[in-house]
Scaffold this motif. Structure first.
Motif, mmCIF file in Angstrom:
data_model
loop_
_atom_site.group_PDB
_atom_site.id
_atom_site.type_symbol
_atom_site.label_atom_id
_atom_site.label_comp_id
_atom_site.label_asym_id
_atom_site.label_seq_id
_atom_site.Cartn_x
_atom_site.Cartn_y
_atom_site.Cartn_z
ATOM 1 N N ASN A 198 0.862 -1.189 0.000
ATOM 2 C CA ASN A 198 0.000 0.000 0.000
ATOM 3 C C ASN A 198 0.898 1.238 0.000
ATOM 4 N N MET A 199 1.225 1.722 -1.208
ATOM 5 C CA MET A 199 2.162 2.839 -1.341
ATOM 6 C C MET A 199 1.709 4.068 -0.557
ATOM 7 N N LEU A 200 0.402 4.333 -0.584
ATOM 8 C CA LEU A 200 -0.112 5.531 0.089
ATOM 9 C C LEU A 200 0.095 5.438 1.604
ATOM 10 N N MET A 201 -0.119 4.246 2.143
ATOM 11 C CA MET A 201 0.087 4.014 3.580
ATOM 12 C C MET A 201 1.573 4.187 3.932
ATOM 13 N N VAL A 202 2.444 3.678 3.064
ATOM 14 C CA VAL A 202 3.883 3.790 3.285
ATOM 15 C C VAL A 202 4.301 5.265 3.282
ATOM 16 N N LEU A 203 3.820 6.005 2.287
ATOM 17 C CA LEU A 203 4.166 7.434 2.196
ATOM 18 C C LEU A 203 3.578 8.230 3.351
ATOM 19 N N ALA A 204 2.372 7.849 3.776
ATOM 20 C CA ALA A 204 1.731 8.548 4.903
ATOM 21 C C ALA A 204 2.508 8.334 6.204
ATOM 22 N N THR A 205 2.978 7.110 6.434
ATOM 23 C CA THR A 205 3.744 6.842 7.656
ATOM 24 C C THR A 205 5.097 7.558 7.593
ATOM 25 N N TYR A 206 5.700 7.557 6.419
ATOM 26 C CA TYR A 206 6.987 8.244 6.213
ATOM 27 C C TYR A 206 6.837 9.750 6.486
ATOM 28 N N LEU A 215 12.338 16.205 10.421
ATOM 29 C CA LEU A 215 13.237 16.008 9.283
ATOM 30 C C LEU A 215 12.474 16.211 7.973
ATOM 31 N N PRO A 216 13.171 16.600 6.890
ATOM 32 C CA PRO A 216 12.464 16.860 5.639
ATOM 33 C C PRO A 216 11.893 15.587 5.000
ATOM 34 N N PHE A 217 10.743 15.752 4.357
ATOM 35 C CA PHE A 217 10.059 14.678 3.636
ATOM 36 C C PHE A 217 10.650 14.637 2.227
ATOM 37 N N ARG A 218 11.751 13.867 2.099
ATOM 38 C CA ARG A 218 12.510 13.848 0.843
ATOM 39 C C ARG A 218 12.030 12.755 -0.101
ATOM 40 N N ASP A 291 18.909 6.995 1.576
ATOM 41 C CA ASP A 291 18.440 5.608 1.626
ATOM 42 C C ASP A 291 17.227 5.537 2.552
ATOM 43 N N LEU A 292 16.037 5.461 1.958
ATOM 44 C CA LEU A 292 14.795 5.469 2.741
ATOM 45 C C LEU A 292 14.702 4.250 3.664
ATOM 46 N N VAL A 293 15.096 3.084 3.145
ATOM 47 C CA VAL A 293 15.009 1.850 3.949
ATOM 48 C C VAL A 293 15.871 1.988 5.210
ATOM 49 N N GLN A 294 17.085 2.518 5.023
ATOM 50 C CA GLN A 294 17.990 2.738 6.153
ATOM 51 C C GLN A 294 17.406 3.763 7.122
ATOM 52 N N PHE A 295 16.854 4.843 6.562
ATOM 53 C CA PHE A 295 16.269 5.929 7.362
ATOM 54 C C PHE A 295 15.134 5.412 8.253
ATOM 55 N N MET A 296 14.321 4.492 7.711
ATOM 56 C CA MET A 296 13.135 4.023 8.447
ATOM 57 C C MET A 296 13.434 2.847 9.377
ATOM 58 N N ARG A 297 14.641 2.313 9.283
ATOM 59 C CA ARG A 297 14.964 1.077 10.001
ATOM 60 C C ARG A 297 14.721 1.183 11.517
ATOM 61 N N ASP A 298 15.026 2.329 12.109
ATOM 62 C CA ASP A 298 14.897 2.455 13.576
ATOM 63 C C ASP A 298 13.735 3.367 13.975
ATOM 64 N N LYS A 299 12.734 3.511 13.063
ATOM 65 C CA LYS A 299 11.666 4.483 13.334
ATOM 66 C C LYS A 299 10.386 3.856 13.899
ATOM 67 N N CYS A 322 5.916 -1.394 3.878
ATOM 68 C CA CYS A 322 7.057 -2.120 3.316
ATOM 69 C C CYS A 322 7.891 -1.147 2.484
ATOM 70 N N PHE A 323 8.912 -0.563 3.112
ATOM 71 C CA PHE A 323 9.734 0.448 2.436
ATOM 72 C C PHE A 323 10.610 -0.171 1.349
ATOM 73 N N ASP A 324 10.997 -1.431 1.537
ATOM 74 C CA ASP A 324 11.799 -2.126 0.520
ATOM 75 C C ASP A 324 11.056 -2.214 -0.816
ATOM 76 N N ALA A 325 9.731 -2.358 -0.738
ATOM 77 C CA ALA A 325 8.932 -2.495 -1.964
ATOM 78 C C ALA A 325 8.792 -1.169 -2.690
ATOM 79 N N LEU A 326 8.869 -0.090 -1.922
ATOM 80 C CA LEU A 326 8.652 1.249 -2.482
ATOM 81 C C LEU A 326 9.854 1.747 -3.283
ATOM 82 N N VAL A 327 11.033 1.487 -2.771
ATOM 83 C CA VAL A 327 12.248 2.096 -3.336
ATOM 84 C C VAL A 327 12.467 1.801 -4.823
ATOM 85 N N PRO A 328 12.337 0.530 -5.300
ATOM 86 C CA PRO A 328 12.583 0.291 -6.727
ATOM 87 C C PRO A 328 11.677 1.115 -7.642
ATOM 88 N N VAL A 329 10.435 1.344 -7.205
ATOM 89 C CA VAL A 329 9.462 2.094 -8.011
ATOM 90 C C VAL A 329 9.927 3.534 -8.239
#
Length: 376
Positions: A198-206, A215-218, A291-299, A322-329
């Motif tokens: 669910n990309m929208l859910m991932v972006l909303a949590t980010y 921190l900035p929403f990059r 690196d979004l996956v790294q950034f979210m690892r401890d969040k 699932c941030f890993d699924a988002l990054v390739p897109v």
């Protein structure tokens, strides 16, 4: 012989596509209706799920043939239409093929085991990975050879293993006695905490986490994706296409792309998201690697604080995003765009304006108490 009212079994009803599909089928003006709707998933839903949209909820594990038989045999004499909107995530594509094919086969075997089975049609949800190859495979994705966009349904299969191909071949093997339709969606936008992608859910949590920690929403992607075109699929448009293909004679035994019918650049979408999530827009900065996956690892703990502070439905970050699924897109070097010409030629004309879709579904996620509401 009296005409039998249609009975749907929606497998994967707690996901984005399944939820919208069940709602569409229960509308009084739904094509082919009135429908009786059985919804099924691996786990029982909790309070976020509107159980009133189903006639009955069935919990079973499609990987387990005995469990599938025990739970579905009692309704095998009723189900006329199977809507397959589920899949199991496995990293290795060959294993994913095996698991997902056996799930669908287990369900079909039980439904067909009833002596005069009323099952007439199967709709199967796949996606644009049909045209891309294994985008999430860490090794193969570095040297992908995909089709030239816009993607069209008659393009030949790629030489990669793909569980979508296996599911298509399985349902085709039941024709002509049971008809089928294949639905190739783009990035689905909808509302469910139970969808793996669910990309929208991932972006909303980010966005919520960025806001919480200051921190900035990059944008976690490259310049190509930032500036070039992409498309999306509103779960409501997808639901209507599933139903339309299930009851429209000329749409039988066909594959259809399903997108909103418009395109956007992530540069523009990011502005819409920033406004919607109440965070400051920052332009793409490629100078420093992000690196979004790294950034979210401890969040996870930050998300727990947000859930607590805003009184949200209790969720764990790793379960809903699932941030890993988002990054390739966000790192494609081609435009993620599918043609809707075939659908239009077959007289399916549903569409959605993607920016409006995003705002609508963010509002739904807030109504479902899954993401925070901010005072602007």
């Amino acid at each position: 012989m009296a005409h039998q009212s249609p009975v749907a079994l929606v497998v994967g009803v707690t996901g984005m596509a399944g939820l919208s599909l069940a709602k569409a089928l229960k509308q009084p003006d739904c094509l082919g209706g009135p429908w009786k709707v059985y919804g099924a998933a691996r786990h029982s839903p909790d309070e976020w799920f509107p159980s009133s949209i189903l006639d009955s909820f069935i919990t079973f594990d499609a990987v387990n043939s005995a469990d599938t038989r025990a739970k579905l045999l009692p309704i095998a004499n009723e189900v006329t239409h199977l809507f397959w909107v589920t899949f199991q995530l496995v990293a290795d594509e060959e294993v994913k093929i095996s698991v997902n094919k056996s799930m669908l086969l287990n369900v079909l075997t039980v439904l067909k085991s009833y002596p005069s089975s009323p099952l007439t049609h199967i709709t199967v949800q796949t996606g644009t990975k049909h045209y891309l190859g294994p985008v999430h495979d860490p090794v193969q994705s570095t040297k992908l050879i995909c089709h030239e966009p816009p993607f069209e349904e008659n393009m030949p299969r790629l030489s990669y293993p793909n569980f979508y191909y296996a599911l298509e071949d399985l349902v085709k093997s039941y024709a002509p006695s049971i008809t089928y339709s294949i639905h190739r969606s783009s990035i689905i936008i909808g509302a469910s905490p139970r969808s793996a992608y669910n990309m929208l859910m991932v972006l909303a949590t980010y966005a919520a986490i960025c806001r919480q920690v200051g921190l900035p929403f990059r944008f976690p992607g490259n310049r190509y994706t930032w500036e070039h075109f992409c498309d999306m699929t509103d779960a409501r448009v997808l639901a209507k296409q599933h139903v339309w293909a299930a009851v429209t004679k000329k749409a039988k035994n066909q594959a259809f792309n399903c997108t909103n019918g418009d395109v956007f650049a992530w540069k523009s979408m990011w502005k819409v998201l920033c406004k919607t999530f109440a965070v400051k827009f920052v332009d793409l900065d490629e100078k420093e690697e992000f690196d979004l996956v790294q950034f979210m690892r401890d969040k996870g703990e930050v998300w727990d604080q947000i859930v607590e502070e805003y009184g949200l439905h209790k969720t764990k970050l790793e379960e809903i995003a699932c941030f890993d699924a988002l990054v390739p897109v966000f790192r494609f070097e081609f435009q993620l765009v599918s043609s809707m010409n075939k659908s239009k030629n077959y007289e399916f004309f549903e569409y959605a304006e993607t920016f409006n879709s995003v705002k609508f579904w963010v509002m739904k996620l807030r109504e479902m108490n899954l993401i925070p509401i901010y005072e602007h």
